[in-house]
Write a protein that holds these residues in place. Structure first.
Motif, short mmCIF file in Angstrom:
data_model
loop_
_atom_site.label_atom_id
_atom_site.label_comp_id
_atom_site.label_asym_id
_atom_site.label_seq_id
_atom_site.Cartn_x
_atom_site.Cartn_y
_atom_site.Cartn_z
N ARG A 184 -5.83 -6.87 -5.94
CA ARG A 184 -4.48 -6.55 -6.47
C ARG A 184 -3.88 -7.57 -7.28
N ASP A 214 0.75 -1.03 0.16
CA ASP A 214 0.13 -0.05 -0.11
C ASP A 214 0.84 1.33 -0.03
N VAL A 256 2.68 0.16 -4.39
CA VAL A 256 1.80 0.47 -5.70
C VAL A 256 2.43 0.85 -6.90
#
Length: 162
Positions: free
Chosen positions: A58, A26, A31
């Motif tokens: 994800r 995160d 990311v």
């Protein structure tokens, strides 16, 4: 490794953990890493620590347990494929460099000779990026190399390092 594979026209599935103390999916870097893997044409698999099964969007619908015990290695997570269970995990068709030791032997010669009809190769890039004669030496080399990177993260978080 993902960039090199992309340049060579190879696609892979990169399995990432949600519970690693070494990275945070995160975070900005996490990311960006997932985005880059996908932009290079790779899949992103879930690499959970048993018994946690918090698979989310994800990840592609594929997973491999982290450091699996025989008691749960073939256990499933609904809606996903476990690559550590048949038909993907088959003796003679699986090679892993876990802890710097090839399971069932190094595949390099067989890959070069195209002797596999198919093979699942589990590679831990850190083992090849930071060389050592033992796993301890490899991890020491990685930690030495990461020191500067971590100081940059601290500075970016406006930590006074004077």
């Amino acid at each position: 490794m993902a960039r090199l594979e992309h340049e060579l026209g190879v696609t892979s599935t990169y399995f990432v953990m949600t519970e690693s103390v070494f990275y945070n999916l995160d975070s900005t870097a996490g990311v960006a890493s997932l985005r880059e893997l996908r932009s290079l044409g790779h899949a992103v698999g879930f690499h959970p620590v048993h018994p946690h099964t918090d698979h989310d969007d994800r990840f592609d619908p594929v997973f491999a347990w982290h450091n699996p015990d025989p008691d749960f290695i073939a256990e499933q997570i609904e809606g996903t494929a476990n690559v550590m269970a048949p038909p993907y995990f088959v003796k003679g068709q699986y090679r892993s460099d876990s802890n710097a030791h090839w399971c069932e032997g190094c595949p390099h010669g067989e890959l070069a000779a195209s002797t596999f009809d198919w093979v699942q190769v589990n590679v831990h890039p850190v083992i090849w990026m930071y060389r050592g004669e033992t796993m301890r030496e490899t991890m020491d080399a990685m930690l030495d190399a990461k020191r500067a990177e971590w100081f940059a993260y601290l500075a970016n978080d406006r930590i006074d390092l004077s």
